[in-house]
Write an enzyme that holds these catalytic residues in place. Sequence first.
Site, short mmCIF file in Angstrom:
data_model
loop_
_atom_site.label_atom_id
_atom_site.label_comp_id
_atom_site.label_asym_id
_atom_site.label_seq_id
_atom_site.Cartn_x
_atom_site.Cartn_y
_atom_site.Cartn_z
N GLU A 180 4.71 7.15 2.41
CA GLU A 180 5.49 5.93 2.58
C GLU A 180 4.91 4.82 1.71
O GLU A 180 3.79 4.92 1.21
CB GLU A 180 5.51 5.49 4.04
N SER B 196 -3.04 -2.87 6.38
CA SER B 196 -4.35 -3.21 6.94
C SER B 196 -5.46 -2.33 6.41
O SER B 196 -5.24 -1.40 5.64
CB SER B 196 -4.29 -3.13 8.46
N GLU C 198 6.97 0.56 11.36
CA GLU C 198 5.62 0.64 10.84
C GLU C 198 4.65 0.69 12.03
O GLU C 198 5.00 0.37 13.15
CB GLU C 198 5.30 -0.58 9.96
N GLY C 199 3.39 1.07 11.74
CA GLY C 199 2.36 0.96 12.75
C GLY C 199 1.90 2.26 13.38
O GLY C 199 0.96 2.27 14.16
N ARG D 133 -7.93 7.71 4.95
CA ARG D 133 -7.95 7.97 6.39
C ARG D 133 -7.98 9.47 6.62
O ARG D 133 -7.19 10.20 6.01
CB ARG D 133 -6.73 7.35 7.07
N ARG E 257 0.86 -1.20 0.00
CA ARG E 257 0.00 0.00 0.00
C ARG E 257 0.88 1.23 0.00
O ARG E 257 1.74 1.39 0.87
CB ARG E 257 -0.92 0.02 1.22
N LYS F 178 12.24 2.74 5.50
CA LYS F 178 12.29 4.16 5.16
C LYS F 178 13.62 4.54 4.52
O LYS F 178 13.70 5.43 3.67
CB LYS F 178 12.05 5.01 6.41
N LYS G 202 11.99 10.08 10.57
CA LYS G 202 11.33 8.78 10.51
C LYS G 202 12.32 7.66 10.81
O LYS G 202 13.35 7.54 10.14
CB LYS G 202 10.73 8.55 9.12
N ASN H 110 4.19 0.80 2.11
CA ASN H 110 4.09 -0.29 3.07
C ASN H 110 4.19 -1.63 2.35
O ASN H 110 3.43 -1.88 1.41
CB ASN H 110 2.75 -0.22 3.81
#
Length: 463
Positions: free
Chosen positions: A133, A140, A359-360, A439, A113, A297, A355, A135
């Site tokens: 970024e 998810s 992740e998360g 989002r 993603r 990253k 960064k 992923n």
Amino acid sequence: MEDLRDIAVDWAVLNGLVMAQNHANSAAERAVSHAPFSLVPARIPRTCFDSAVKLQPLFNALVHAVSSDAAFVKEVMDSLSTVDDFIAKCYKVYVQAVVQESPSQSITLGIHRSDYLLHKNEAASRIDIQQVELNTIASSFGCLSTKTTELHKFLYERADTAKDYNLPSNNALQGLTKGLARAWELYGSPTAVVVMVVQPGERNSFDQRWLENTLFTQYGVKMLRKSLLELQQQGKLVGRERKLILNGETEVAVAYFRAGYAPTDYPSEKEWDARLLVERSYAVKCPNITYHLVGSKKIQQILAQPKILDKFVPHRGHAELLRSCFTGLYPLDSSAEGKAAYKMALQQPERFVMKPQREGGGNNIYGIDVKVALEKLSPVERNAYILMELICPPPARGVLVRQGQIIQGDVISELGVYGVWISEGDVVHMNETVGHLLRTKVAESHEGGVAAGYSVLDSPNLV
């Protein structure tokens, strides 16, 4: 507004747009509520949405191309692993399973993603997208994003205002399931299962269950949920092919990681043993350890350097298209460019975000905190981070619903586009854009994760 909120919340609960409200290992202990969502779809320029959709197959191919260059991966990870313990352990798995003992499985499955923010291009007087970024592990909310689009279509068809909204179709649930089913089919064992590697007490289990149930109802493929610890306890490698067998009887065709992306997923060496076990096995990995590392990253930052991208993307037009969505990315190492970036960030910290290789959500450093962090870190420690120019999208008004409460104010939306890549040697079986995630968060919030509590699920209203 309250009536619309009540209708939306009830629809969400009735139709599986839900999340667990606590970390529980069994349904009996779990409290469930609607997933947080926007009541009014965010206005997104059609040109920006179309660009993101067009870019995704190129990013899918880029991940595979970079992962296929063992010398490049080694050069980056040899350096990064000296300053980041988590990356060092992931790299150790890579060295053991890929370098020292070549993979027994040639099929690769990537569910990626790419995330973007809108950016006002002052020079060209237009709105563009800039990549936040890429992923490559545990991307998810694909299934719940499909449900969010269905929610918004229901609301505006019910109110006879559907003509006022242009909501693009969102088939992330179907597309992600299709990718898993295709990888299972290529594996070639009709009795084998797909294993989703999950975190104990996962709050986002309903997003995952949609995949599990759809995989079975549409393709007849069973999916099991296993933690890393359970895989370590139940898994064995059998035969010359190193087939992954659970409890002496269940063959695993695909290991799909929705965990394993953070240090907290490995509380003991047993979890690392499980990661190595899966990586050495004949099962198709999603992602394999190389794809996982390529999503760091640091590699994102290196690919933004002049001429590096062209090495992996020989098609000039494709390289230019990819490069068009890059924002300013800089190293923080001891190179001349790294030293210049360090000085620049100390002088104008409000322009940047630091960064780490995580992740998360909740890991980045912003604004004045950038200066504070840099002054504490040694030159060697700084190499664990990259510096990115802070993207400042134009805020808009939004109406968000979280825990049944209406929140109104200035908001910012982040667009994610899902892609599936499946290859076997030189043969590409699948390279597709399969859906999107929007989002939306209050404008004052820097972070963007729904599961982490920063954002709500939304749909793009194309304008």
